[in-house]
Design an enzyme around this catalytic site. Sequence first.
Site, PDB file in Angstrom:
ATOM      1  N   LYS A  26       0.718  -1.207   0.448  1.00  0.00           N
ATOM      2  CA  LYS A  26      -0.053  -0.218  -0.299  1.00  0.00           C
ATOM      3  C   LYS A  26       0.538   1.147   0.089  1.00  0.00           C
ATOM      4  O   LYS A  26       1.679   1.205   0.837  1.00  0.00           O
ATOM      5  CB  LYS A  26      -0.508  -0.392   1.202  1.00  0.00           C
ATOM      6  CG  LYS A  26      -1.783   1.176   1.437  1.00  0.00           C
ATOM      7  CD  LYS A  26      -2.859   1.622   0.707  1.00  0.00           C
ATOM      8  CE  LYS A  26      -3.093   2.397   0.663  1.00  0.00           C
ATOM      9  NZ  LYS A  26      -4.219   3.363  -0.832  1.00  0.00           N
ATOM     10  N   CYS A  33      -1.640   8.947  -8.354  1.00  0.00           N
ATOM     11  CA  CYS A  33      -2.945   8.609  -7.526  1.00  0.00           C
ATOM     12  C   CYS A  33      -3.900  10.103  -7.391  1.00  0.00           C
ATOM     13  O   CYS A  33      -3.796  10.938  -7.356  1.00  0.00           O
ATOM     14  CB  CYS A  33      -2.741   8.978  -5.719  1.00  0.00           C
ATOM     15  SG  CYS A  33      -4.048   8.316  -4.730  1.00  0.00           S
ATOM     16  N   LYS A  38       5.328   4.980 -10.911  1.00  0.00           N
ATOM     17  CA  LYS A  38       3.351   4.719 -11.776  1.00  0.00           C
ATOM     18  C   LYS A  38       3.027   5.400 -11.995  1.00  0.00           C
ATOM     19  O   LYS A  38       2.941   7.071 -11.387  1.00  0.00           O
ATOM     20  CB  LYS A  38       2.839   4.216 -10.957  1.00  0.00           C
ATOM     21  CG  LYS A  38       1.365   4.015 -10.768  1.00  0.00           C
ATOM     22  CD  LYS A  38       1.609   2.748  -9.487  1.00  0.00           C
ATOM     23  CE  LYS A  38      -0.111   2.092  -9.667  1.00  0.00           C
ATOM     24  NZ  LYS A  38      -0.771   1.486  -8.845  1.00  0.00           N
ATOM     25  N   ASN A  46      -1.607   3.109 -13.204  1.00  0.00           N
ATOM     26  CA  ASN A  46      -2.842   3.904 -11.757  1.00  0.00           C
ATOM     27  C   ASN A  46      -4.678   4.396 -12.146  1.00  0.00           C
ATOM     28  O   ASN A  46      -4.390   4.174 -13.547  1.00  0.00           O
ATOM     29  CB  ASN A  46      -2.444   4.601 -10.790  1.00  0.00           C
ATOM     30  CG  ASN A  46      -2.600   4.964  -9.755  1.00  0.00           C
ATOM     31  OD1 ASN A  46      -3.817   4.514  -9.064  1.00  0.00           O
ATOM     32  ND2 ASN A  46      -1.897   5.195  -9.013  1.00  0.00           N
ATOM     33  N   THR A  47      -5.199   4.252 -11.779  1.00  0.00           N
ATOM     34  CA  THR A  47      -6.557   4.616 -11.782  1.00  0.00           C
ATOM     35  C   THR A  47      -6.884   5.047 -12.978  1.00  0.00           C
ATOM     36  O   THR A  47      -6.633   6.496 -12.371  1.00  0.00           O
ATOM     37  CB  THR A  47      -7.385   4.467 -10.810  1.00  0.00           C
ATOM     38  OG1 THR A  47      -7.351   4.979  -9.993  1.00  0.00           O
ATOM     39  CG2 THR A  47      -7.088   2.837  -9.196  1.00  0.00           C
ATOM     40  N   THR A 100      -7.745  -5.355  -8.140  1.00  0.00           N
ATOM     41  CA  THR A 100      -9.111  -5.216  -8.088  1.00  0.00           C
ATOM     42  C   THR A 100      -9.150  -6.849  -7.859  1.00  0.00           C
ATOM     43  O   THR A 100     -10.146  -7.535  -7.195  1.00  0.00           O
ATOM     44  CB  THR A 100     -10.018  -4.897  -9.165  1.00  0.00           C
ATOM     45  OG1 THR A 100      -9.212  -2.723  -8.596  1.00  0.00           O
ATOM     46  CG2 THR A 100     -11.435  -5.198  -8.525  1.00  0.00           C
TER      47      THR A 100
HETATM   48  C1  LIG Z   1      -8.463  -0.102  -3.283  1.00  0.00           C
HETATM   49  C2  LIG Z   1      -7.501   0.494  -4.326  1.00  0.00           C
HETATM   50  C3  LIG Z   1      -6.438   1.202  -3.229  1.00  0.00           C
HETATM   51  C4  LIG Z   1      -5.168   1.861  -4.503  1.00  0.00           C
HETATM   52  N1  LIG Z   1      -4.470   2.322  -3.450  1.00  0.00           N
HETATM   53  C5  LIG Z   1      -3.414   2.918  -4.100  1.00  0.00           C
HETATM   54  C6  LIG Z   1      -2.180   3.069  -3.663  1.00  0.00           C
HETATM   55  O1  LIG Z   1      -1.888   3.232  -2.520  1.00  0.00           O
HETATM   56  N2  LIG Z   1      -1.274   3.005  -4.506  1.00  0.00           N
HETATM   57  C7  LIG Z   1      -1.148   3.706  -6.184  1.00  0.00           C
HETATM   58  O2  LIG Z   1      -0.219   3.614  -6.815  1.00  0.00           O
HETATM   59  N3  LIG Z   1      -1.824   2.833  -6.453  1.00  0.00           N
HETATM   60  C8  LIG Z   1      -3.112   2.523  -5.304  1.00  0.00           C
HETATM   61  N4  LIG Z   1      -4.130   1.604  -6.585  1.00  0.00           N
HETATM   62  C9  LIG Z   1      -4.046   1.457  -7.862  1.00  0.00           C
HETATM   63  C10 LIG Z   1      -3.573   0.169  -8.322  1.00  0.00           C
HETATM   64  O3  LIG Z   1      -2.415  -0.441  -7.381  1.00  0.00           O
HETATM   65  C11 LIG Z   1      -3.651  -0.565  -9.518  1.00  0.00           C
HETATM   66  O4  LIG Z   1      -3.263   0.284 -10.325  1.00  0.00           O
HETATM   67  C12 LIG Z   1      -5.109  -0.395 -10.225  1.00  0.00           C
HETATM   68  O5  LIG Z   1      -5.665  -0.823  -8.952  1.00  0.00           O
HETATM   69  C13 LIG Z   1      -5.235  -1.234 -11.354  1.00  0.00           C
HETATM   70  O6  LIG Z   1      -5.488  -2.490 -11.697  1.00  0.00           O
HETATM   71  P1  LIG Z   1      -5.962  -3.050 -10.878  1.00  0.00           P
HETATM   72  O7  LIG Z   1      -7.602  -2.739 -12.217  1.00  0.00           O
HETATM   73  O8  LIG Z   1      -6.075  -4.816 -11.093  1.00  0.00           O
HETATM   74  O9  LIG Z   1      -6.231  -2.807  -9.695  1.00  0.00           O
HETATM   75  C14 LIG Z   1      -5.069   1.330  -5.897  1.00  0.00           C
HETATM   76  C15 LIG Z   1      -6.687   0.899  -6.220  1.00  0.00           C
HETATM   77  C16 LIG Z   1      -7.590   0.336  -5.540  1.00  0.00           C
HETATM   78  C17 LIG Z   1      -8.298  -0.490  -5.694  1.00  0.00           C
END
Ligand SMILES: Cc1cc2nc3c(=O)[nH]c(=O)nc-3n(C[C@H](O)[C@H](O)[C@H](O)COP(=O)(O)O)c2cc1C
Lengths: 275, 306
Positions: free
Chosen positions: B45, B130, B165, B192-193, B266
């Site tokens: 995290k 982020c 990232k 990232n998201t 996810t």
């Molecule tokens: C609940 C949640 C918390 C996240 N927290 C972080 C974070 O603290 N730092 C970060 O770089 N990305 C964070 N992300 C992004 C994920 O690391 C990842 O880049 C993104 O969810 C895409 O991958 P996925 O579709 O497999 O989840 C978070 C994603 C989710 C869903």
Amino acid sequence: MSLVVNAEVVEQNEVMQGHFRLALNAPEVAAAARPGQFLHVSCGNTYDPLLRRPISIHTVDRQKGEVKLLYRVAGRGTALLSRLKGGDLVDVLGPLGNGFTLPAGSENVFAVAGGIGVAPLYFFLQELSGLKHKATVLLGAAAKEQLICVDEIKALGHTVLLATDNGSTGHRGTVVELFDLYARLPVHSCGDYNPDEEMSGYVYGCGPAAMLKELCAAVRENGFSGEVSLEERMGCGIGACLSCACKVKDGKGGFRHQRVCLDGPVFPVEEVVWA
Amino acid sequence: MSGLSVKVGGITMKNPVTTASGTFGFGPEYAPYIDLNRLGAIIVKGITLEPRPGNPTPRLVETPAGILNSIGLQNPGVEKFIEESLPYLSGFDLPVIVNIAGETVEDYAGLAAMLERAAGVAGLEVNISCPNVKKGGMQFGSDPVMAAEVTRAVKANTAKTVIVKLSPNVTSIVDVAEKVAEAGADALSMINTLLGMAIDVKTRRPILGNVMGGLSGPAVRPVAVRAVWQVYREVKLPIIGMGGIMTPDDALEFILAGATAVAVGTANFVNPRATVDIIDGIENYLAASGVQSIHELVGAAHNNSI
Ligand SMILES: Cc1cc2nc3c(=O)[nH]c(=O)nc-3n(C[C@H](O)[C@H](O)[C@H](O)COP(=O)(O)O)c2cc1C
Ligand SMILES: Cc1cc2nc3c(=O)[nH]c(=O)nc-3n(C[C@H](O)[C@H](O)[C@H](O)COP(=O)(O)OP(=O)(O)OC[C@H]3O[C@@H](n4cnc5c(N)ncnc54)[C@H](O)[C@@H]3O)c2cc1C
Ligand code: FES
């Protein structure tokens, strides 16, 4: 010990309109489960809906290796769940969360449930009657037909008091009002009658957030203590994603976040910080 | 070295599968369900210099084939992380990659310096992307010059592998990737998201406590694959690909687009064993198709495109 299991549906019944009791064959889960814990339930095999749904453990039959859930159809996930038939498989994760504490002494125990909040309290009341401890159980719903588990809880030997919004049975009004009225009675349910002694006791609560907020206030005003089971939207269900935050007192006049899924879902009445 | 082993900067991973930051806690949460030693690496995290309480709830809303989250980088701060979480992770045969986030360039430099001194950290994943924090975060990620500045500050304070990232919320992810590479990054991770939001039509209010959040899950996968594809063509750095990976085939799609490693996010919420299921699936794919080493597949789809 929590597990991911593909559990077979033993049976599913509609106990009331839109409310289902689902029996699953999951011996390891049944063996490990404690009242107040929940399962994170997968509602289908496609990506939509994507997430699992948290549902409390309603009761277990350890001999048969069964776990039962009691839930209300609230949206798409629970609607999909309600279509499961005997023999179908459901992917469940659990048992999860801390669960209720069992009373250590012989204090007066109250269980207060709003609507489907009765689901986890039933398991608790079963274990309690196993310890020969009788509780006063207050159940609330919109109307008489929407009260669930009344006879089952009476059969465990507990005293049941009812509240309905429309007054079709029991107290007309909310279950928290009923609790408050009851708590203010100047009698002690056990021991010698002493008009100066105020009733005290320990309250277990479960229901919608608005109800629990009022319940916590009523518990504290009456000098009782207790614990409530909170709900929050969940991702992982196991403490990893921090989606399910709730606020608890930090002891310094402020708050800190805790995870409903792992640190809860049950929190002491005195600790919860309500918005 | 097995056919699954890959290198990301100075980090050797026994297989190409790691965890997406923020979806896997600090490790112990998933230990009841999988053997952490099986992972290629763990990305924990996001950590900041000071503890952060995170955003108000609701922090999560389910959307079609995805989720929006607005956790707001809730974390105990770097000191507590070093004291409490690193010792646990050091008990595993597992490269630990620490995701770091800051509000200023100095924050990133400070985090890098503190983690440089800590034992048991293999690399840093620099979160310049982020969407859930007011200051810093995505602002660094959407400005190639700022992104490069953060990268230089981190590199100047650590000898460990630095993975930057990237955010998909930009006009050209390639521009950012190029600048970050020039600034000395050892590897890139993406995506990232995606910034998004959802409104409840009954209450007529935004659902998330923070109004906007980050979209993840299968819904974003095509966007993520495209990002990896574009960056692989222009920048010669190893890529950790992520975004909606649910199955072994999804992971292979990223590898074929140019990712050296993949992160599972996810999917862990849906299936706590997703990481190991994906590792097993990739292994089976290699065996079934007679491919000796995963390296043969990295970017292989580029050879087959017109
Ligand atoms: C609940 C949640 C918390 C996240 N927290 C972080 C974070 O603290 N730092 C970060 O770089 N990305 C964070 N992300 C992004 C994920 O690391 C990842 O880049 C993104 O969810 C895409 O991958 P996925 O579709 O497999 O989840 C978070 C994603 C989710 C869903
Ligand atoms: C610890 C815990 C125990 C629970 N136990 C029970 C139970 O025993 N019986 C029962 O009927 N209900 C219970 N609930 C509520 C139940 O989780 C929701 O009704 C259910 O998630 C709704 O899903 P849906 O797809 O039908 O509704 P939708 O509204 O379509 O769900 C959309 C999203 O919001 C989430 N969500 C919606 N309402 C809630 C809620 N009240 N709490 C948490 N997440 C929610 C869903 O999980 C899903 O991610 C419990 C909730 C928690 C947190
Ligand atoms: S749901 Fe992920 S931490 Fe509680």
